[in-house]
Design an enzyme around this catalytic site. Structure first.
Site, PDB file in Angstrom:
ATOM      1  N   GLY A 267      13.345  19.124  68.059  1.00  0.00           N
ATOM      2  CA  GLY A 267      13.584  17.972  68.920  1.00  0.00           C
ATOM      3  C   GLY A 267      14.103  18.359  70.285  1.00  0.00           C
TER       4      GLY A 267
ATOM      5  CB  ALA B 169      16.304  16.017  64.440  1.00  0.00           C
TER       6      ALA B 169
ATOM      7  CD  GLU C  88      10.012  20.263  64.877  1.00  0.00           C
ATOM      8  OE1 GLU C  88      10.529  19.579  65.768  1.00  0.00           O
ATOM      9  OE2 GLU C  88       9.253  21.245  65.123  1.00  0.00           O
TER      10      GLU C  88
ATOM     11  CD  GLU D 293       9.241  16.920  68.773  1.00  0.00           C
ATOM     12  OE1 GLU D 293       8.200  16.290  68.548  1.00  0.00           O
ATOM     13  OE2 GLU D 293      10.231  16.888  68.019  1.00  0.00           O
TER      14      GLU D 293
END
Length: 644
Positions: A105, A66, A128, A108
């Protein structure tokens, strides 16, 4: 080839479409990248010549995760969950081809693809937790379905990066490409999948690893109990356990909703705000502030270590492990060669503790030369002396100054040294720097690099670059004795001694600091003095024997002098940034990272409160609590230390 725009392109080779995203520096999943993914996948789904799709990234890494800079801002479409849903529901086989790192992310996103192939040097993971967060884009729901909930707990709560070979063994990826041949091998892998004609493999549909009979019924309670010490004070690990627990108890979509709610709670927490602040503070510490132009660090390929202390040997081994040529000069030959004994002990301990194999130690031995004559360092790029005698340190620096190249950097180690005095005694003081390698076993990553008024920016840049290369964090300080770490924490130790002398039981002080988040026995660690038998005090006993001072006031008496000393360091130019002080406090002396460090914490509780409490303490306990001029100025202006 189809040119989609500045950051994306599409190529089709014999039925395989390759969507390449190149958004420097790390392909973060910001809005521009999300749009490129959304549009590129849509185009290839509609293209009848494309039978399978590969997601590839340009630059040095796969999607990094992210874009943290978007936190706190109005969301822009397409949102990441919508993009991931489009990837997962793609009607054509979709393969993530990963190089560099696929973290957070980025990994992911790879988990929503139907298949994953990685370069041998790639690393994947969900880190994270180190930002006080949990994977908020399905990671806590998909990873357990790949590796089982027990392994998912270990991977996500620790947040470590997993090398490709290990990731393949665990099932986190499906194949490994040849190094440098990721694109070609990913295309071949896609064609093999098409040839097999197997149905699309969505992780969300795979439930065998989360079936009730596939893991112990008490798994989550056992994990919490086993990791209670490392999870102490942190909010994210407990939320991660809850989210992974949802993956085995509720349907996938319900688990996603639970994960999202827990993520939002963490993102709004003080703990995560502090950890995200620290994430950027550690990176900011590497920058040399000021108006001086730096041409760049001098390339360092050879390092000299003078002295056989344990720290000197540790640095020699770290430098050799980083690929540098290292020469260790043993100045204690009369005692039988201290460096020789120390390095032999270090090699043996590394093998015994499992930190290195015998083969790895052998490679280090090939890179480290042991000698007695400092003249052998004449061609070294950087030399660090580790002698423990202040007078001998100066003699060593002067001798080295007479024999080395004019561009060699001379570093003197320790945190109580007179760097300025060392520098001016040399023929080229601009090449002399101070280095304090933190000796704490719990915080070996910190190095304070001290510059004098005459130190050249290039010398400092080179020294800090060396520190980073050997895997440590460099923080720039002024030349004053004590640097940052000892200056700020000695203020706490002084007040701890005073409070104990006035009747506060030592165990109470330790309990207050422990509850705040410091390691156990913190006062003893920072003071080097045992205040009687600490074991005789229990928390219950302490709270009945304490002096007539409430716990909050006593805690502030210990913590606020650290803040005040930090402000004085900023006034004196002994520290460049308030965030540097926080990095030193966290790495050097165990200040809890989820508090952000003393300067961040002061801003959190409010500088007006800090100032008024210091004045109250000054009235009761004397001039040691006189507020710094900078703190008074900040309060008058309504400013802060760490918030711009």
């Amino acid at each position: 080839m189809s040119n989609k725009g500045e950051i994306s392109s599409i190529a089709v080779e014999d039925g395989v479409g390759v969507l390449t995203i190149d958004s420097p520096p790390v392909n973060a999943l910001g809005v521009a990248v999300r749009r490129a993914l959304d549009e590129g996948i849509r185009e290839m789904v509609q293209d009848t010549s494309v039978d399978a799709i590969i997601l590839l990234c340009g630059g040095r890494t796969f999607f990094a995760g992210a874009d943290i800079s978007e936190f706190g801002k109005a969301p822009q479409v397409p949102l990441l969950p919508a993009v991931l849903e489009k990837i997962e529901n793609c009607p054509k086989p979709l393969i993530a081809a990963m190089h560099g790192t696929a973290l957070g992310g980025g990994y992911e996103l790879a988990l929503t693809c139907h298949y994953r192939i990685a370069a041998p040097s790639a690393k994947v993971g969900l880190p994270e937790v180190k930002l006080g967060l949990l994977p908020g884009a399905g990671g806590t729901q998909r990873l357990p379905r790949l590796v089982g909930p027990a392994m998912a707990l270990d991977l996500i709560v620790k947040g470590d990066q997993v090398p490709a070979v290990q990731a393949l063994q665990l099932g986190m990826i499906d194949a490994i490409a040849r190094e440098g041949q990721l694109r070609e091998d990913a295309i071949a892998y896609a064609r093999a999948i098409l040839a097999e004609g197997v149905p699309l493999r969505r992780i969300r549909d795979r439930n065998e690893k989360i079936a009730p009979d596939s893991f112990p019924a008490d798994l989550f309670d056992t994990f919490r109990a086993a990791n209670a010490a490392s999870m102490r004070g942190f909010k994210a690990p407990g939320h991660i356990v809850q989210a992974i627990g949802a993956s085995v108890r509720v349907p996938f979509d319900d688990g996603l909703l639970r994960e999202r709610a827990l993520f939002q709670e963490l993102r709004a927490s003080r703990e995560s705000a502090a950890q995200r602040y620290y994430f950027f503070a550690e990176r900011e510490a590497a920058k040399i502030a000021g108006n001086q132009k730096v041409s760049g660090p001098v390339p360092i390929t050879s390092v000299g270590i003078v002295g056989g202390t344990a720290m000197g040997i540790d640095i020699a081994m770290a430098a050799a492990d980083a690929g540098l040529a290292v020469t260790v000069i043993d100045i204690d030959t009369a005692a039988g060669g201290r460096a020789r004994r120390s390095i032999a002990d270090a090699y043996a301990a590394a093998v015994h503790d499992g930190r290195m194999t015998a083969e790895e130690v052998a490679r280090l031995q090939d890179r480290i030369a042991l000698a007695d004559d400092p003249a052998l360092l004449s061609a070294s790029d950087l030399i660090v002396e580790f002698d423990e005698d202040p007078a001998e340190k100066q003699r060593i620096i002067r001798r080295l100054d007479a024999i080395v190249r004019t561009d060699t950097i001379l570093a003197t180690s320790g945190n109580t040294i007179d760097v300025e005095g060392m520098a001016v005694s040399c023929s080229r003081p601009e090449r002399v720097v101070g280095m304090h390698f933190c000796a704490s076993a719990d915080a070996p990553r910190l190095v304070e690099a001290a510059r004098c008024a005459v130190t050249s920016p290039e010398a400092i840049a080179s020294a800090m670059h060396f520190v980073r290369r050997i895997g440590r964090v460099a923080v720039l300080t002024g030349p004053r004795r004590g640097f940052i770490a000892n200056r700020i924490m000695s203020a706490m130790a002084t007040q701890a001694r005073a409070a104990i002398a006035e009747g506060s039981p030592p165990g109470l002080l330790e309990a207050l600091l422990y509850d705040y988040g410091f390691p156990a026995d913190h006062i003893q660690q920072i003071s080097g003095t045992a205040f009687g038998d600490f074991d005789q005090y229990s928390t219950a006993t302490d709270r009945t024997r304490q002096a007539p001072v409430d716990d909050e006031e006593l805690l502030e008496r210990l913590l606020l002098p650290v803040v005040n000393e930090g402000a004085k360091l900023l006034e004196e130019k002994g520290a460049t940034r308030a965030s540097d002080i926080d990095v030193v406090a966290i790495l050097g002396y165990g200040w809890p990272v989820y508090r952000g460090g003393p300067m961040f914490w002061a801003d959190e509780i409010g500088l007006p409160r800090v100032l008024s409490t210091l004045n109250e303490l000054r009235a009761r306990h004397g001039e040691a609590f006189r507020p710094s001029a900078l703190l008074e100025e900040k309060v008058a202006l309504g400013a802060s230390f760490t918030r711009g």
